[in-house]
Design a protein around this motif. Structure first.
Motif, mmCIF file in Angstrom:
data_model
loop_
_atom_site.group_PDB
_atom_site.id
_atom_site.type_symbol
_atom_site.label_atom_id
_atom_site.label_comp_id
_atom_site.label_asym_id
_atom_site.label_seq_id
_atom_site.Cartn_x
_atom_site.Cartn_y
_atom_site.Cartn_z
ATOM 1 N N TRP A 262 -34.608 -9.122 23.956
ATOM 2 C CA TRP A 262 -34.140 -7.734 23.988
ATOM 3 C C TRP A 262 -34.556 -7.058 25.296
ATOM 4 O O TRP A 262 -33.753 -6.388 25.948
ATOM 5 N N ASN B 92 -32.283 -5.322 28.336
ATOM 6 C CA ASN B 92 -32.221 -3.861 28.305
ATOM 7 C C ASN B 92 -33.081 -3.102 29.316
ATOM 8 O O ASN B 92 -32.920 -1.895 29.472
ATOM 9 N N ASP C 200 -32.553 0.080 18.698
ATOM 10 C CA ASP C 200 -32.617 -1.311 18.256
ATOM 11 C C ASP C 200 -33.912 -1.631 17.505
ATOM 12 O O ASP C 200 -34.276 -2.800 17.336
#
Lengths: 384, 357
Positions: free
Chosen positions: A19, A23, A51
């Motif tokens: 992640w 990001n 998220d």
């Protein structure tokens, strides 16, 4: 004793890493202690929250993932190793939230925690006063009950993030006749409260990171009282244990910094004159990691950190300072160069980190106070 | 990730502590130092507890335990200032255990040439091993970082790290000993002169043995530092100056708080290093080999620093009373200096970390 991560923990680590890889902003964000940087960091909090990564160790109903302390430590390792932005809402998430979980009413938890998790509301701590620093119990800001409201008068200071925060968490004197630890209450104050003014002033790095808060007949609704009136000291002490222990500073932060220091040495110092110091700092960052995993096991089996949190606070704050000071030493005559100077190394990140680290031995109870606590409560030495 | 000493491990360490409290008091230690003789019957009692055979498998009559239990026992040995070659013998037993059952040892080191060498000696090895775990003989190893064998005067057999890749095993009659006098009286560091040959070579892995010794010495540092701290805390509570106990003074409090911080941040690292050693085969060898060394080195570096700091502040907070051999504190201070400096001191281990960063 098994220090191998479980398959589940490894999967969790992978998920975090993946992640973050996708990001993290391509360019580092401006300092969160500037008006522009503050809002950009708020956006980052929103992205994390969307998220489920802003508060992974919180219950799902408040925006977390219910992850274990060990997983949270893993999250922090990955987070800091990835060069992700600083966390603008740390004071809320690490210091206030544990207190809300412990003392907050259902209504307060529902109202406050999700917005804290999402970055919609960013929190600042307003405890110190001009005449109440280490001796916090001598604070004199008054909050007198008047129907459904408290009327606040007094002054708070050294309020970090206070310049732009949406809410403050304060300790105030609700019993005007009381002294010392008695008659205090833990009160949450919206930053747009009428009668509240803030004067922003520059921190050592010149950024508007601090503010003084002045209350003049400021009205705060009683639904913002956290815990019982008059029990503020006990409620506050629950927060200080979080503040000093692993909640505020997970080892991942120092492990990543120690790794960067080792890289810096490779790049800048061929002579090896800093090698032992670098290795010592690296070893200490790993030692703190084991201390935290050991503490996590203790907490998971229902134990408490208690005053050992004071030992951790002295250790990490001095490690941080030693680490940044050594980096500046290696940078030599570039150490002093500020952000924006053409020759500043990595946009003066080590200087920024050093200036930030200098505050470590002071905030969250000075290291002198911590050493008194260790001597008296851990070693059992007499107070007087 | 489960960072917890199990209740069995804790019980084992507590049993050892009780034994040492009963049989290795500071009076016993003093007598041993002054008379230059081991504490009567103590080695036997340690053996009865099984503590000499932690690295021998259960099939071989041992306890089949690991470096984690070793560290817990060494911590107690340090707390008691145990004047015995306990660490040395334990490491030596572990070397023989690895040679006899390679699965217990580091699979990396069982080289082909090593196997050939082992065959020359293997007939006698099981017997020596059995005697070693049943207190009949004492074994002492050299380590790759020192010229001396500690407690060389007590050893019946020597395991000598002739080259970094194998040991030689020699009986005391087959070597010439040059025993020195240590500030830590019972240690008698001894230089061993010997003629290595094919017949004396037994294999083994000096690097693994060194890591075990370093973790053991780190644990001794922890126990020693804790004892110095506890003793000093009690003393400064009692000792009065200016009409109040010395322990009320912030300067004294902060010295002792620093010692406590230093110990508490070294201890989990020592246990973690012991665990890494114990699980070195489980962990992916290629990936983790360097990690084991780094874990061991950070443990020993930080534990050595904790022991030295504890010794320094214990002396300072006691004042002149501790600057004498009449005060028992001197046993622990001396043990602290020596344990901190043995099996690689802080500088050695920081260098080793630095080389692998």
């Amino acid at each position: 004793m098994n220090l191998k991560f479980t398959a589940e923990e490894n999967k969790f680590r992978e998920e975090v890493r993946e992640w973050l890889g996708k990001n993290i902003p391509a360019e580092p964000l401006p300092s969160l202690d500037t008006a522009e940087g503050f809002e950009l960091h708020r956006e980052w909090e929103k992205k994390l929250f969307a998220d489920g990564w802003s508060v992974p160790n919180w219950p799902k109903e408040f925006g977390g993932r219910d992850c274990s302390i060990t997983e949270w430590l893993i999250f922090e390792e990955e987070y800091w190793a990835s060069n992700a932005p600083g966390r603008v809402n740390t004071n809320g998430i690490s210091l206030l939230a544990p207190t809300i979980f412990q003392f907050g009413t259902d209504e307060q938890q529902q109202r406050i925690l999700p917005k804290m998790a999402s970055g919609e509301e960013i929190w600042a701590q307003a405890w110190s006063e001009p005449n109440a620093g280490s001796d916090l119990a001598s604070l004199s800001t008054k909050a007198i009950a008047d129907g459904d409201w408290f009327i606040l008068n007094g002054q708070k200071t050294w309020c970090s993030r206070g310049a732009f925060a949406d809410w403050l968490f304060c300790i105030v004197r609700t019993d005007p006749e009381s002294e010392r630890h008695h008659g205090l209450s833990y009160l949450l104050v919206p930053a747009d409260t009428e009668g509240m003014e803030r004067r922003v002033f520059g921190r050592l790095d010149g950024r508007p990171a601090f503010s003084e808060i002045f209350f003049t007949d400021a009205k705060v609704h009683k639904s913002n009282l956290l815990g019982e009136a008059g029990q503020g000291w006990a409620v506050a002490m629950a927060t200080t244990s979080s503040e000093r222990g692993l909640n505020l500073r997970a080892p991942g932060r120092f492990m990543a910094a120690a790794d960067k220091l080792a890289e810096l040495e490779k790049e800048l110092s061929a002579s090896g004159q800093y090698s032992k110091q670098v290795a010592n700092i690296w070893a200490k960052s790993r030692a703190y990691r084991w201390v935290c995993f050991s503490a996590a096991a203790k907490l998971a089996s229902g134990g408490e950190l208690g005053s050992t949190a004071s030992m951790m606070k002295v250790f990490w704050s001095e490690l941080d300072l030693e680490l940044c000071a050594l980096a500046l030493e290696m940078l030599g005559d570039r150490a002093e160069l500020m952000e924006g100077s053409p020759d500043a190394y990595n946009n003066s990140s080590w200087l920024d980190d050093y200036l930030f680290a200098l505050a470590g031995p002071i905030y969250a109870g000075t290291n002198e106070i911590q050493r008194n606590i260790i001597a008296e409560r851990v070693l059992g030495l007499p107070r007087k | 990730m489960q960072f917890e000493i199990t209740s069995d491990q804790k019980l084992f360490a507590d049993t050892f502590r009780s034994l040492l409290e009963a049989k290795c008091s500071s009076d016993d230690v003093r007598k041993s130092w002054e008379e230059g003789a081991p504490i009567e019957n103590l080695w036997h009692e340690i053996s009865e507890m099984g503590a000499l055979s932690i690295f021998a498998s259960e099939a071989d009559g041992g306890l089949g335990l690991s470096e984690v239990e070793m560290a817990l026992l060494m911590e107690e040995a340090g707390r008691a200032a145990l004047p015995e070659p306990f660490l040395e013998h334990t490491v030596a037993v572990s070397i023989l255990a690895s040679i006899l059952s390679p699965s217990l040892g580091n699979s990396n080191s069982t080289k082909k040439s090593g196997d050939k060498i082992i065959k020359n000696q293997i007939a006698e090895l099981p017997e020596i091993f059995e005697k070693a775990i049943s207190e009949e003989i004492i074994l002492s190893p050299t380590n790759i970082n020192s010229e001396y064998v500690a407690y060389g005067n007590r050893a019946d057999f020597f395991l000598l790290a002739h080259r970094p890749d194998h040991f030689h095993l020699l009986e005391k009659d087959a070597v010439t000993l040059h025993t020195q006098k240590s500030i830590d009286e019972p240690r008698n560091p001894t230089k061993v002169e010997y003629d290595p040959s094919k017949e004396t070579a037994v294999g083994g892995d000096p690097a693994l043995a060194f890591n075990r010794g370093a973790v053991g010495a780190a644990a001794i540092c922890l126990g020693t530092a804790q004892k110095l701290l506890d003793t000093t805390v009690e003393y400064v509570k009692e000792r009065k100056q200016f009409g109040t106990s010395v322990g009320t003074q912030q300067a004294v409090k902060h010295h002792l708080a620093n010692v406590a911080i230093s110990i508490e941040h070294a201890r989990p690292n020592v246990y973690a290093a012991a665990w890494h050693l114990a699980c070195r085969d489980d962990l992916n060898a290629g990936e983790v080999a360097g990690e084991v060394d780094k874990a061991v080195s950070s443990a020993k570096a930080l534990a050595s620093d904790a022991a030295n700091l504890a010794a320094k502040q214990a002396l300072q907070c006691h004042g002149a009373i501790a600057y004498t051999i009449e005060n028992d504190l001197n046993f622990w201070m001396k043990q602290a200096w020596v344990a901190a400096n043995s099996w690689g001191n802080s500088a050695f281990h920081l260098n080793r970390i630095s080389n692998s960063l």
